[in-house]
Design a protein around this motif. Structure first.
Motif, short mmCIF file in Angstrom:
data_model
loop_
_atom_site.label_atom_id
_atom_site.label_comp_id
_atom_site.label_asym_id
_atom_site.label_seq_id
_atom_site.Cartn_x
_atom_site.Cartn_y
_atom_site.Cartn_z
N ARG A 171 -80.43 -87.39 -4.47
CA ARG A 171 -79.93 -86.13 -3.93
C ARG A 171 -81.02 -85.07 -3.93
O ARG A 171 -81.22 -84.35 -2.95
N TYR B 101 -80.65 -89.00 1.31
CA TYR B 101 -79.24 -88.61 1.29
C TYR B 101 -78.34 -89.83 1.53
O TYR B 101 -77.25 -89.94 0.95
N SER C 23 -73.49 -85.93 -0.25
CA SER C 23 -74.44 -86.71 0.55
C SER C 23 -74.16 -86.58 2.04
O SER C 23 -75.09 -86.48 2.86
#
Length: 226
Positions: A133, A152, A171
């Motif tokens: 992330r 992501y 995400s």
């Protein structure tokens, strides 16, 4: 602290990470007095906790250069104490402080080459997911969109594996940001709407602002088509 000092802090932390991974460590003789090792380890952990708490205080005050130094020191102490979960947390916070200072190269190096490797070594999928992330966020800010999209995506895959719905929504919103920056507005809006639908059954209040801000980046004519 100037950029040279920041790099030195990173090298300081990285050096400890590399020593941690050395195959020759296992060849070192065991200490005769195990109690001494336990006491030293506890002292190092406590010192790490102190540095970490001070770093957070500085970060809240906006003293990011001091936060970088202190998170680096906390990471050093946690690694010395073999507290690798705390070590990873300190590394991610160190990288985030670099990110807030727009030191994207330093943030990338700490996250990719130290934190992610640490979490992979200890088998922490949550830590790896958080590293993905953060890398997605760093690469997005640095306008490295292909890399951001990939990380992501990896965050989302791990989030589904461990059943973390909030991280999965994050995400998707990250992917939407990348697509918006690439001016792929229709695809970005699909991701935003998907995230909004998931949030309604999970944690709508948490993502309300993020979803509103993401939609604000989409041209009105694209939204009107939907």
């Amino acid at each position: 602290m100037n950029k040279i000092c920041l790099v030195l802090v990173f090298l300081f932390v990285s050096g400890k990470a590399m020593s941690q991974a050395s195959p020759y460590l296992s060849q070192q003789p065991q200490s005769v007095n195990g109690a001494v090792n336990i006491v030293v380890s506890n002292l190092e952990e406590n010192t790490g906790d102190g540095y970490f708490a001070d770093a957070e205080k500085n970060e809240r005050r906006g003293d990011l250069n001091d936060a970088v130094t202190l998170f680096g020191k906390a990471a050093f102490e946690y690694n010395s104490a073999k507290k690798y979960t705390q070590y990873g947390s300190a590394l991610l916070r160190l990288a985030n402080a670099h990110y807030l200072l727009a030191h994207y190269s330093e943030a990338e190096q700490v996250t990719l080459n130290v934190a992610l490797k640490n979490y992979s070594k200890i088998g922490s999928k949550t830590g790896q997911m958080e590293s993905y992330r953060q890398l997605g966020k760093i690469y997005l800010a640095a306008n490295k969109l292909t890399q951001s999209l990939w990380f992501y995506t990896q965050q989302g895959i791990l989030a589904k594996q461990i059943g973390d719905n909030n991280a999965y929504i994050e995400s998707i919103l990250g992917l939407a940001q990348v697509k918006t920056k690439k001016k792929e507005y229709t695809l970005a809006l699909k991701d935003i709407n998907r995230a909004e639908l998931l949030a309604k059954t999970s944690n709508p209040a948490r993502f309300k602002t993020q979803i509103r801000e993401a939609k604000a980046q989409i041209p009105a004519k694209v939204i009107a088509k939907k």
